[in-house]
Design an enzyme around this catalytic site. Sequence first.
Site, PDB file in Angstrom:
ATOM      1  N   LYS A 227       0.846  -1.187   0.000  1.00 51.45           N
ATOM      2  CA  LYS A 227       0.000   0.000   0.000  1.00 51.45           C
ATOM      3  C   LYS A 227       0.886   1.243   0.000  1.00 51.45           C
ATOM      4  O   LYS A 227       1.784   1.376   0.833  1.00 51.45           O
ATOM      5  CB  LYS A 227      -0.910   0.016   1.233  1.00 51.45           C
TER       6      LYS A 227
ATOM      7  N   ASP B 178      -3.481   4.324  -1.910  1.00 53.35           N
ATOM      8  CA  ASP B 178      -4.475   4.738  -0.923  1.00 53.35           C
ATOM      9  C   ASP B 178      -4.429   6.252  -0.734  1.00 53.35           C
ATOM     10  O   ASP B 178      -3.859   6.753   0.230  1.00 53.35           O
ATOM     11  CB  ASP B 178      -4.183   4.012   0.398  1.00 53.35           C
TER      12      ASP B 178
ATOM     13  N   LYS C 228      -7.408   8.169  -1.051  1.00 49.43           N
ATOM     14  CA  LYS C 228      -8.714   8.563  -0.503  1.00 49.43           C
ATOM     15  C   LYS C 228      -9.283   9.809  -1.184  1.00 49.43           C
ATOM     16  O   LYS C 228      -9.555  10.830  -0.541  1.00 49.43           O
ATOM     17  CB  LYS C 228      -8.611   8.773   1.013  1.00 49.43           C
TER      18      LYS C 228
ATOM     19  N   ASP D 232     -13.577  14.804  -3.721  1.00 54.02           N
ATOM     20  CA  ASP D 232     -13.628  16.118  -4.359  1.00 54.02           C
ATOM     21  C   ASP D 232     -14.840  16.135  -5.282  1.00 54.02           C
ATOM     22  O   ASP D 232     -15.651  15.201  -5.279  1.00 54.02           O
ATOM     23  CB  ASP D 232     -12.324  16.379  -5.136  1.00 54.02           C
TER      24      ASP D 232
ATOM     25  N   THR E 256     -11.101   3.932  10.696  1.00 58.39           N
ATOM     26  CA  THR E 256     -10.960   3.118  11.907  1.00 58.39           C
ATOM     27  C   THR E 256     -10.419   3.919  13.090  1.00 58.39           C
ATOM     28  O   THR E 256     -10.368   3.412  14.208  1.00 58.39           O
ATOM     29  CB  THR E 256     -10.056   1.902  11.648  1.00 58.39           C
TER      30      THR E 256
ATOM     31  N   ARG F  95       2.125  -0.562  10.836  1.00 55.25           N
ATOM     32  CA  ARG F  95       3.139  -0.387  11.869  1.00 55.25           C
ATOM     33  C   ARG F  95       3.522  -1.660  12.608  1.00 55.25           C
ATOM     34  O   ARG F  95       4.627  -1.748  13.152  1.00 55.25           O
ATOM     35  CB  ARG F  95       2.683   0.708  12.842  1.00 55.25           C
TER      36      ARG F  95
END
Length: 220
Positions: A17, A44, A46, A49, A100, A193
Amino acid sequence: RALALVDSVGPQADFYKVGLQLFEAAGPAIVHALLARGKRVFLDLKFHDIPSTVGAAVDTAAQLGVEFLTVHVAGGPTMLRAAREAARGRVRLLGVTALTSLSAGELEEIWDRPIDSIAAETIRLGRIAREAGIDGVVASVHEAAELKRSFGEEFLVVTPGIRLPGDDSHDQRRTATPAAAARAGVDALVVGRSVTAAPDPVAALARLHRELRESGVQVS
């Protein structure tokens, strides 16, 4: 640093990603570098607009050769349809539902109405995405099974907030282990992470694969 990590992990991972921070730092060159190494790419960014801008952005991103691309469902049905039309089957679109990191209280503040259930809100947004022809959604593990029941197995559910047992949840509110995500029937896990910030990322990824195998999941 990103490519050094990719090279150190080697064949243990073939799908990466690329998020906002890395894309801002390196631009499309990072996508080209990953593809040149034989890796698959989830971009990714997002998008959220006006429909014409998002449609043009999706068209440009699709030309890079990425497999997944994210758009915010909150951009509305017209924007989502513009994204789908621009994709023309070259890239699979994932609708971002409720991040999340958000709590129910924060969603209430954003939408200015009571939120009885984050799961119900996610299903509502998932329905908007489905009706607009989006390929699937990004949602937490806790909503995955209901999304599959509501919209069918072919509707993709990609799950962030994955943490190995004992890991810090950081800024994520709705996290889950790889095994829990697999049991919920998600199509892909986004693991950040727990691997990238580990003292030994290669060992952390091997541990993740082992947990999935022990749960009866075939890693692909």
